[in-house]
Design an enzyme around this catalytic site. Sequence first.
Site, mmCIF file in Angstrom:
data_model
loop_
_atom_site.group_PDB
_atom_site.id
_atom_site.type_symbol
_atom_site.label_atom_id
_atom_site.label_comp_id
_atom_site.label_asym_id
_atom_site.label_seq_id
_atom_site.Cartn_x
_atom_site.Cartn_y
_atom_site.Cartn_z
ATOM 1 N N GLU A 265 -24.368 -29.855 5.011
ATOM 2 C CA GLU A 265 -24.296 -30.834 3.916
ATOM 3 C C GLU A 265 -22.911 -31.477 3.850
ATOM 4 O O GLU A 265 -22.780 -32.658 3.523
ATOM 5 C CB GLU A 265 -24.661 -30.188 2.579
ATOM 6 C CG GLU A 265 -26.079 -29.598 2.497
ATOM 7 C CD GLU A 265 -27.196 -30.563 2.897
ATOM 8 O OE1 GLU A 265 -26.998 -31.795 2.793
ATOM 9 O OE2 GLU A 265 -28.262 -30.087 3.341
ATOM 10 N N GLU A 294 -27.720 -37.803 10.093
ATOM 11 C CA GLU A 294 -28.025 -36.478 10.641
ATOM 12 C C GLU A 294 -27.096 -36.151 11.810
ATOM 13 O O GLU A 294 -26.782 -34.984 12.046
ATOM 14 C CB GLU A 294 -29.500 -36.442 11.074
ATOM 15 C CG GLU A 294 -30.103 -35.056 11.104
ATOM 16 C CD GLU A 294 -30.203 -34.357 9.749
ATOM 17 O OE1 GLU A 294 -30.079 -35.027 8.692
ATOM 18 O OE2 GLU A 294 -30.374 -33.124 9.743
#
Lengths: 499, 499
Positions: A265, A294
């Site tokens: 994260e 990502e």
Amino acid sequence: MATITETEKDFMDFLKEQNALREAISLIQWDLRTKIPKKGVEQRSEVVGYLAQKLHQMQVSDKMKNFIDELKEQTSDQLIQKSVQECLEIYEKNQKIPENEFKEYVMLQSKSEAVWQDAREKANFSDFQPYLEKLVDFNKKFANYWGYEENIYDALLHNFEPGVTVKTLDEVFPKVRKSLTELLQKIQDSSVKPDTSILTTHFPKKDQKNFSIEILNRMGYDFDAGRLDDTIHPFEITLNLNDVRITTRYDEQDFRMAVFGIIHEAGHALYEQNIDKKLEGTPLASGTSMGIHESQSLFWENFLGRNKVFWESHYDLFKKYAPIEFDKVSVVDFYQAVNEVKPSFIRIEADELTYPLHIMVRYELEKALINGDIEVKELPHLWNEKMVEYLGIKPPTDREGVLQDIHWAGGDFGYFPSYALGYMYAAQFKHKMSETLDVDGIIQSGDFSKIRNWLTENIHQYGKLKKPLDILKDVTGEGLNPDYLVEYLTTKYRNIYQF
Amino acid sequence: MATITETEKDFMDFLKEQNALREAISLIQWDLRTKIPKKGVEQRSEVVGYLAQKLHQMQVSDKMKNFIDELKEQTSDQLIQKSVQECLEIYEKNQKIPENEFKEYVMLQSKSEAVWQDAREKANFSDFQPYLEKLVDFNKKFANYWGYEENIYDALLHNFEPGVTVKTLDEVFPKVRKSLTELLQKIQDSSVKPDTSILTTHFPKKDQKNFSIEILNRMGYDFDAGRLDDTIHPFEITLNLNDVRITTRYDEQDFRMAVFGIIHEAGHALYEQNIDKKLEGTPLASGTSMGIHESQSLFWENFLGRNKVFWESHYDLFKKYAPIEFDKVSVVDFYQAVNEVKPSFIRIEADELTYPLHIMVRYELEKALINGDIEVKELPHLWNEKMVEYLGIKPPTDREGVLQDIHWAGGDFGYFPSYALGYMYAAQFKHKMSETLDVDGIIQSGDFSKIRNWLTENIHQYGKLKKPLDILKDVTGEGLNPDYLVEYLTTKYRNIYQF
């Protein structure tokens, strides 16, 4: 920069208003997933619905259309020009859908998520099937409204990874799959069997958190412009470029959930914290695509967090926080344990090597669904077949199979490929970075700022000023190329499994 | 209830939209004061400004005016009728102020708060003086726009405690002051001197918190419809009637700050959590006035939290959480220590008895300011004079004097009396409650639900359906009457100080 005109100023003000709504909505979403007392949820959902509707109305308003028409050709300011383009894309995407269909779809989405949650718990696909059928139908309809050149699925892919098409994926994914399944075979044939028993040692939450914060600080996550909170399904959320929050879940019987989850994260968060602040208030102030996002989270999670040099240089720090049992485990054994490769049912628990295979199962199925090649009711069966074909294992129930992910229940078709694309991008970036930086040396030093600065300079700062494939091209000089990922995995696992 | 008309439905929807903005603004304010990382504040302030402006625009819109005109005489639904009245009051109050003056005032407020904060730190009144002068001028102007019958200050009082006037306060306050100063004299002459040394024993935050949560549960604060967080300046905030949050500050060298502070804020929260849920979505879904709100927080803080029976029955529980040093202090000594009366400079740290005198100092000065009887530049001098006259002590600097409160810096003139009014209301409610409930017996039992239910039935449930003085009349059968407060304080302190 030319002097800004009256219209340009009004347009920027209009964007700021939309941004205010977006920021309020994000705060509500963060609160809904981290802090809200349970009885408060119902009323809050109405509030977020109202604000989202207001934002949507502004995005497709005549006022917006007029700004776009007036500024499209005329503005000489690059920031405004790119903002106009972005607004035009949003405008067209939304305008092409008849209002009644949009409303019906939004209601279907929220209903479907609730039904899916229940169906997953009961491992009962047939409860979910009629909803999923409607969601697929809507998405086919929308794809036709939006238009495409070759494959209807391209129209949906475009929402998550503009520029990437079925043609590309159908070239790239089979190559990667072939390499990965070969690697997997070698790993399974290897006599090396990492001892993973240490991983499930009881590890108090507070210690997991304190170790993770040490790593966050080394990564350069700015706690003056973010926070770390607890949640059930971890996420990163951007309220504004100076308030980028991350969340995690702690499993005291498996520290990997939080430790690798936080690094993941934080990878997303570093992207957002380092977008050029001059984009604040425009629709360009966020990561450019799901895939590039990502690439950032996976870069840090895998290329740093599961890296041998990282653990060689940070295992002592880790042991300062870890239970005493870890003192008996060598760094080599520990490194092998956290890198064990083993086919498993759940995507988000998959290892680095089998993870892309999980994505390919989903891609093949959703592409076939949208193209009308298969029917929703065939999904459980086809899912299990693909799992056996790609990973060699068959889920015991649909809970560990076709019902595991929320994406389809939310109507997100075309999203899954981003995960695999992001992984390939990350490997390409890593390769490029290594040409000018001694990456392992930097990791060893414990000060990762040179890595972060490289990512900021090449990727983060641009926000949505550049499209994903443009970033890839500008940084690496080439397009999507899966070779770097395959090479990385081959080298890494050849080393671990000695084949 | 008659069938709702189309217009009534549209009106209720319009109110819901305003309510959505109000809820989003409240969440942002809560986050600003509890969670936000410091760099995020600047952009968030813009967001809250935008949302507040939108709400204001809706409140004074022609659309609102049309609803009011159409429904004022016609609706047969009581809830809608009361909502229309409330909207009309807000509409008129805002409409009477020219838009440019309103804008200028809003900017002045936020600037003044920053200047005040700085001036307070430096104990330099003259930096703040020009801003305060402008704030006073604006408030005099606004008071004239709004109108009044007898005293210009009444127009400002009306914003916080409708129905209460200078005439009332000038009758009631001097009486109370006379009684309190007499009591204070007797206390100072008494040979009883409570030993307060125990109060500053180091008391870990976590233990303070856990004890406070036990008390919150006994009070019936619903954690499924609220939360407790840390902050710098404690407050209660209502996001919706099922999400009523409280905050506190922990001083590990003085547990009273958090323990009494939490009971106080929970008193506010119980009010809001127990408003009739059918008011949700209307402007009636909040406490009816500052004074009635304060009556609830002070009721719990003083009449329960500083009550002898409460400590007799809860001291063992307290000692379960308190440091070992408290084991050596008897409950009588402890009770006397937390009820020590001693004139002090800071209002929010004042004891129960001298607290109203602090309010009267402020009331006399702001009334004189608004009436033009004194000038802003005279304030420091007059403040100190009043402190000597009412409390017998002179602040060493303006930091401990005229600069201590934020209220005037925010332009809130007419607010202070609510604190003293709330205290008197609380004593009146307590007296009435005692006619039908064995209050001490209930406190002793550790289950305070009968007290809470009485307050809900008589006060909480109505929200803004009843005006403050109507509630007072309906519950007690009389108007504002300070005798109950004086009687309570006399009995209590005669007992403690044995005069």
